[in-house]
Design a protein around this motif. Structure first.
Motif, PDB file in Angstrom:
ATOM      1  N   GLU A  70      -4.214   5.494  -5.443  1.00 23.80           N
ATOM      2  CA  GLU A  70      -4.692   4.696  -4.312  1.00 23.80           C
ATOM      3  C   GLU A  70      -5.358   5.589  -3.265  1.00 23.80           C
ATOM      4  O   GLU A  70      -4.915   6.715  -3.026  1.00 23.80           O
ATOM      5  CB  GLU A  70      -3.509   3.955  -3.673  1.00 23.80           C
ATOM      6  N   LYS A  71      -6.438   5.105  -2.675  1.00 25.44           N
ATOM      7  CA  LYS A  71      -7.241   5.766  -1.647  1.00 25.44           C
ATOM      8  C   LYS A  71      -8.184   6.838  -2.203  1.00 25.44           C
ATOM      9  O   LYS A  71      -9.028   7.350  -1.468  1.00 25.44           O
ATOM     10  CB  LYS A  71      -6.374   6.392  -0.540  1.00 25.44           C
ATOM     11  N   VAL A  72      -8.058   7.201  -3.488  1.00 25.09           N
ATOM     12  CA  VAL A  72      -8.984   8.170  -4.083  1.00 25.09           C
ATOM     13  C   VAL A  72     -10.302   7.475  -4.375  1.00 25.09           C
ATOM     14  O   VAL A  72     -10.336   6.442  -5.047  1.00 25.09           O
ATOM     15  CB  VAL A  72      -8.400   8.781  -5.377  1.00 25.09           C
ATOM     16  N   LYS A  73     -11.404   8.041  -3.877  1.00 23.65           N
ATOM     17  CA  LYS A  73     -12.729   7.439  -4.037  1.00 23.65           C
ATOM     18  C   LYS A  73     -13.577   8.166  -5.069  1.00 23.65           C
ATOM     19  O   LYS A  73     -14.746   7.863  -5.246  1.00 23.65           O
ATOM     20  CB  LYS A  73     -13.456   7.418  -2.682  1.00 23.65           C
ATOM     21  N   GLY A  74     -12.994   9.136  -5.723  1.00 19.35           N
ATOM     22  CA  GLY A  74     -13.718   9.886  -6.741  1.00 19.35           C
ATOM     23  C   GLY A  74     -13.150  11.288  -6.841  1.00 19.35           C
ATOM     24  O   GLY A  74     -12.545  11.798  -5.880  1.00 19.35           O
ATOM     25  N   ILE A 125       1.202   9.261  -2.121  1.00 19.65           N
ATOM     26  CA  ILE A 125      -0.111   9.602  -2.683  1.00 19.65           C
ATOM     27  C   ILE A 125      -0.204  11.111  -2.909  1.00 19.65           C
ATOM     28  O   ILE A 125      -0.707  11.570  -3.938  1.00 19.65           O
ATOM     29  CB  ILE A 125      -1.238   9.113  -1.754  1.00 19.65           C
ATOM     30  N   ALA A 126       0.280  11.894  -1.955  1.00 21.05           N
ATOM     31  CA  ALA A 126       0.268  13.353  -2.107  1.00 21.05           C
ATOM     32  C   ALA A 126       1.070  13.779  -3.330  1.00 21.05           C
ATOM     33  O   ALA A 126       0.656  14.679  -4.089  1.00 21.05           O
ATOM     34  CB  ALA A 126       0.815  14.011  -0.847  1.00 21.05           C
ATOM     35  N   LYS A 127       2.216  13.143  -3.551  1.00 18.64           N
ATOM     36  CA  LYS A 127       3.025  13.458  -4.737  1.00 18.64           C
ATOM     37  C   LYS A 127       2.263  13.132  -6.019  1.00 18.64           C
ATOM     38  O   LYS A 127       2.299  13.894  -6.992  1.00 18.64           O
ATOM     39  CB  LYS A 127       4.334  12.659  -4.702  1.00 18.64           C
ATOM     40  N   GLU A 128       1.582  11.978  -6.024  1.00 23.68           N
ATOM     41  CA  GLU A 128       0.816  11.577  -7.202  1.00 23.68           C
ATOM     42  C   GLU A 128      -0.324  12.561  -7.472  1.00 23.68           C
ATOM     43  O   GLU A 128      -0.612  12.889  -8.630  1.00 23.68           O
ATOM     44  CB  GLU A 128       0.264  10.164  -7.013  1.00 23.68           C
ATOM     45  N   VAL A 171      -8.318  12.204   4.435  1.00 23.87           N
ATOM     46  CA  VAL A 171      -8.136  13.488   3.770  1.00 23.87           C
ATOM     47  C   VAL A 171      -7.262  14.429   4.592  1.00 23.87           C
ATOM     48  O   VAL A 171      -6.455  15.189   4.043  1.00 23.87           O
ATOM     49  CB  VAL A 171      -9.506  14.141   3.456  1.00 23.87           C
ATOM     50  N   ASN A 172      -7.366  14.373   5.909  1.00 21.13           N
ATOM     51  CA  ASN A 172      -6.520  15.209   6.762  1.00 21.13           C
ATOM     52  C   ASN A 172      -5.046  14.868   6.571  1.00 21.13           C
ATOM     53  O   ASN A 172      -4.187  15.753   6.499  1.00 21.13           O
ATOM     54  CB  ASN A 172      -6.895  15.015   8.239  1.00 21.13           C
ATOM     55  N   GLN A 173      -4.755  13.572   6.487  1.00 19.36           N
ATOM     56  CA  GLN A 173      -3.371  13.131   6.357  1.00 19.36           C
ATOM     57  C   GLN A 173      -2.791  13.505   4.991  1.00 19.36           C
ATOM     58  O   GLN A 173      -1.635  13.938   4.889  1.00 19.36           O
ATOM     59  CB  GLN A 173      -3.297  11.622   6.576  1.00 19.36           C
ATOM     60  N   ILE A 174      -3.591  13.353   3.931  1.00 17.16           N
ATOM     61  CA  ILE A 174      -3.119  13.725   2.594  1.00 17.16           C
ATOM     62  C   ILE A 174      -2.879  15.228   2.530  1.00 17.16           C
ATOM     63  O   ILE A 174      -1.894  15.698   1.944  1.00 17.16           O
ATOM     64  CB  ILE A 174      -4.143  13.304   1.518  1.00 17.16           C
ATOM     65  N   TYR A 175      -3.773  15.992   3.136  1.00 20.65           N
ATOM     66  CA  TYR A 175      -3.626  17.455   3.165  1.00 20.65           C
ATOM     67  C   TYR A 175      -2.306  17.844   3.838  1.00 20.65           C
ATOM     68  O   TYR A 175      -1.559  18.698   3.336  1.00 20.65           O
ATOM     69  CB  TYR A 175      -4.816  18.062   3.919  1.00 20.65           C
ATOM     70  N   GLU A 176      -2.010  17.213   4.965  1.00 24.83           N
ATOM     71  CA  GLU A 176      -0.771  17.518   5.678  1.00 24.83           C
ATOM     72  C   GLU A 176       0.460  17.158   4.841  1.00 24.83           C
ATOM     73  O   GLU A 176       1.456  17.894   4.831  1.00 24.83           O
ATOM     74  CB  GLU A 176      -0.733  16.766   7.011  1.00 24.83           C
ATOM     75  N   GLU A 177       0.382  16.040   4.124  1.00 25.51           N
ATOM     76  CA  GLU A 177       1.512  15.636   3.278  1.00 25.51           C
ATOM     77  C   GLU A 177       1.709  16.602   2.116  1.00 25.51           C
ATOM     78  O   GLU A 177       2.838  16.876   1.708  1.00 25.51           O
ATOM     79  CB  GLU A 177       1.298  14.213   2.748  1.00 25.51           C
ATOM     80  N   MET A 178       0.628  17.141   1.582  1.00 26.20           N
ATOM     81  CA  MET A 178       0.754  18.116   0.493  1.00 26.20           C
ATOM     82  C   MET A 178       1.368  19.419   0.994  1.00 26.20           C
ATOM     83  O   MET A 178       2.132  20.076   0.290  1.00 26.20           O
ATOM     84  CB  MET A 178      -0.612  18.361  -0.159  1.00 26.20           C
ATOM     85  N   GLU A 179       1.046  19.790   2.235  1.00 29.01           N
ATOM     86  CA  GLU A 179       1.684  20.967   2.813  1.00 29.01           C
ATOM     87  C   GLU A 179       3.193  20.752   2.950  1.00 29.01           C
ATOM     88  O   GLU A 179       3.985  21.675   2.727  1.00 29.01           O
ATOM     89  CB  GLU A 179       1.076  21.281   4.176  1.00 29.01           C
ATOM     90  N   LYS A 180       3.587  19.520   3.290  1.00 26.60           N
ATOM     91  CA  LYS A 180       5.009  19.221   3.424  1.00 26.60           C
ATOM     92  C   LYS A 180       5.740  19.309   2.090  1.00 26.60           C
ATOM     93  O   LYS A 180       6.962  19.464   2.054  1.00 26.60           O
ATOM     94  CB  LYS A 180       5.190  17.819   4.022  1.00 26.60           C
ATOM     95  N   LEU A 181       4.989  19.210   0.986  1.00 32.03           N
ATOM     96  CA  LEU A 181       5.598  19.311  -0.342  1.00 32.03           C
ATOM     97  C   LEU A 181       5.801  20.762  -0.767  1.00 32.03           C
ATOM     98  O   LEU A 181       6.220  21.028  -1.892  1.00 32.03           O
ATOM     99  CB  LEU A 181       4.730  18.581  -1.372  1.00 32.03           C
ATOM    100  N   MET A 204       0.860  -1.199   0.000  1.00 33.24           N
ATOM    101  CA  MET A 204       0.000   0.000   0.000  1.00 33.24           C
ATOM    102  C   MET A 204       0.895   1.247   0.000  1.00 33.24           C
ATOM    103  O   MET A 204       1.834   1.335   0.769  1.00 33.24           O
ATOM    104  CB  MET A 204      -0.913  -0.002   1.235  1.00 33.24           C
ATOM    105  N   ALA A 205       0.559   2.160  -0.874  1.00 29.65           N
ATOM    106  CA  ALA A 205       1.354   3.390  -0.977  1.00 29.65           C
ATOM    107  C   ALA A 205       1.218   4.226   0.292  1.00 29.65           C
ATOM    108  O   ALA A 205       0.167   4.270   0.915  1.00 29.65           O
ATOM    109  CB  ALA A 205       0.904   4.199  -2.188  1.00 29.65           C
ATOM    110  N   GLN A 206       2.320   4.875   0.660  1.00 29.03           N
ATOM    111  CA  GLN A 206       2.295   5.772   1.795  1.00 29.03           C
ATOM    112  C   GLN A 206       1.592   7.070   1.418  1.00 29.03           C
ATOM    113  O   GLN A 206       1.543   7.459   0.245  1.00 29.03           O
ATOM    114  CB  GLN A 206       3.723   6.060   2.261  1.00 29.03           C
TER     115      GLN A 206
END
Length: 470
Positions: A50-54, A7-10, A71-81, A1-3
């Motif tokens: 992965e994990k995208v539901k639409g 996923i945020a990078k993708e 969604v909270n976790q992906i948001y935080e990872e995008m901020e880190k980018l 499973m992708a981290q």
């Protein structure tokens, strides 16, 4: 499973990179992105992450559904980018500039009413619990009867169930001032002025125990307890008038003159012009809504049960908030909730059928959690991630919603509140309606599930879509 970091990078790559993101935020289930160029978004690439539901455009935003928590976790990872997140209000503000006049109007209407819905949800739950605790069957378990209940206890329950609707104009005017850029405290005061005890109580006027005041010999003036439209337009015009004054009154006099003139002018207009006109319009809307819901032979249930989730897809379903508030305030019950609950339960069951029938691990991992989310009243992951993507499950869900709505309409099922549905919605039907509520939802679910299982989905559809995407 992708981290989540990957996923945020993708996601970032699929929406066109950092330079294509004007702003982004998130809500309970979705990442909301304002993009500079829609053409740079690779829709297929986003949907295959992965994990995208639409993912879809709605309200001027590109919204990617991840679900609660994720969604909270992906948001935080995008901020880190290196992306700077915006508040949801800022993203909404940018989105308001997009779309047609009707869509923008509905969006604004929703922005006013959505913040006050939690209070109305709580009130609905209080009504349901009060209905449960005053049922003779329930009280008999404790060796008592409704007549033996303490008057003080009943008064306490009325405080819980009546306050929000008695002071509803204050809530609406406050929210309208906030949305349209005024001072929310002025909105609260204007809303309270509309229900000042010195005015004839609207409920007393309605039951004939009080008479309206007559101003200038022809203008009827009453309190506006439970009214929505008068408070909405007082708030809208009041906020704009306040902003107009602030631009023209010297700063040294602003603190004194601006609130004074805003309150004086707007309560005068509210009581003598806006109130009478829009209260009459409100009555027309209510009677029209009631007429549709009272259509014979369950026709209303069929129409609303079939169309509701289609309207959710368009994003203009917030207009129904006004109708539900009016129904609750005027009649104390909400038959609309019962019908739309069946529509949502059917979509949940259709999504569940896809998840159980498919042999594709990724689709199964998407469909099963999405169906559970829909059973909790959040259908977007199921609709956009699964049912609408393959279309037939969505249609089968619509048919199930129509069938459940038909039965709910025939049985005159009506909730004590609004905004919660399916499993949480059971709390609105504790006043002896629970068996009928369960029956209507089971019918909707059974039909949505069975039709999807037999006619609505097979893995060949999944394979055909994969080939089409290549």
């Amino acid at each position: 499973m992708a981290q989540n970091h990957e996923i945020a990078k993708e996601v970032l790559d699929a929406v066109g990179g950092k330079e294509n993101i004007a702003s982004f935020a998130h809500c309970a289930t979705r990442l909301r992105i304002m993009v500079n160029d829609k053409e740079k978004i690779d829709q297929k690439q986003v949907e295959n992450i992965e994990k995208v539901k639409g993912a879809f455009f709605n309200a001027g935003q590109y919204q990617i559904i991840f679900g609660t928590g994720t969604v909270n976790q992906i948001y935080e990872e995008m901020e880190k980018l290196g992306l700077d997140g915006s508040s949801k209000e800022e993203v909404k503000s940018q989105a308001k500039q997009q779309g047609g006049h009707f869509q923008r109007a509905i969006r604004t209407f929703g922005d006013v009413f959505v913040p006050i819905i939690p209070v109305l949800v709580a009130t609905g739950l209080f009504m349901g619990l009060r209905g449960l605790l005053t049922q003779p069957e329930v009280l008999s378990w404790f060796g008592t009867t409704p007549e033996a209940l303490s008057p003080n206890f009943l008064l306490y329950t009325k405080v819980l169930t009546d306050t929000a609707f008695a002071f509803l104009p204050a809530l609406v005017a406050w929210s309208a001032f906030r949305v349209f850029g005024g001072s929310p405290v002025l909105g609260i005061i204007l809303g309270l002025m509309l229900v000042n005890p010195a005015l004839p109580n609207a409920y007393s006027v309605a039951d004939g125990s009080a008479e309206p005041l007559t101003m200038f010999g022809f203008i009827p003036v009453v309190g506006y307890q439970g009214s929505v439209l008068p408070a909405f337009f007082v708030g809208l015009l009041g906020a704009k008038f306040e902003r107009y004054l602030r631009k023209r009154i010297p700063e040294s006099l602003d603190l004194i003159l601006t609130p004074f003139l805003t309150l004086l002018v707007m309560i005068t207009l509210g009581l003598f012009a806006i109130g009478p006109v829009f209260h009459s319009l409100e009555e027309v809307v209510l009677h029209g809504t009631t007429a549709v819901l009272n259509m014979p032979y369950g026709i209303a249930g069929i129409i609303i049960g079939f169309l509701h989730q289609i309207i959710v897809v368009t994003g203009v379903h917030h207009i129904f908030n006004l109708l539900e508030i009016q129904l609750l305030e005027k009649t104390g019950v909400n038959p609309f909730n019962a019908i739309i609950t069946c529509a949502m339960a059917a979509q949940a069951a259709a999504c569940l059928a896809v998840g159980l029938k498919t042999k594709d691990a990724k689709l199964k991992a998407l469909a099963l959690p999405s169906s559970f989310s829909a059973f909790l009243g959040i259908t977007e992951p199921a609709i956009f991630g699964v049912n609408l993507r393959y279309m037939k499950p969505f249609i089968m869900g619509l048919i199930g919603g129509a069938a459940g709505g038909f039965l709910a309409s025939l049985l005159h099922l009506a909730g004590t509140g609004m905004a919660i549905t399916v499993l949480p919605g059971t709390l609105l039907y504790l006043n002896s309606q629970l068996p009928m509520y369960i029956l209507c939802n089971l019918v909707a679910m059974a039909i949505g599930f069975a039709l999807t299982w037999v006619f609505g989905f097979n893995d060949k559809m999944l394979n055909d879509m994969k080939i089409a995407d290549k």
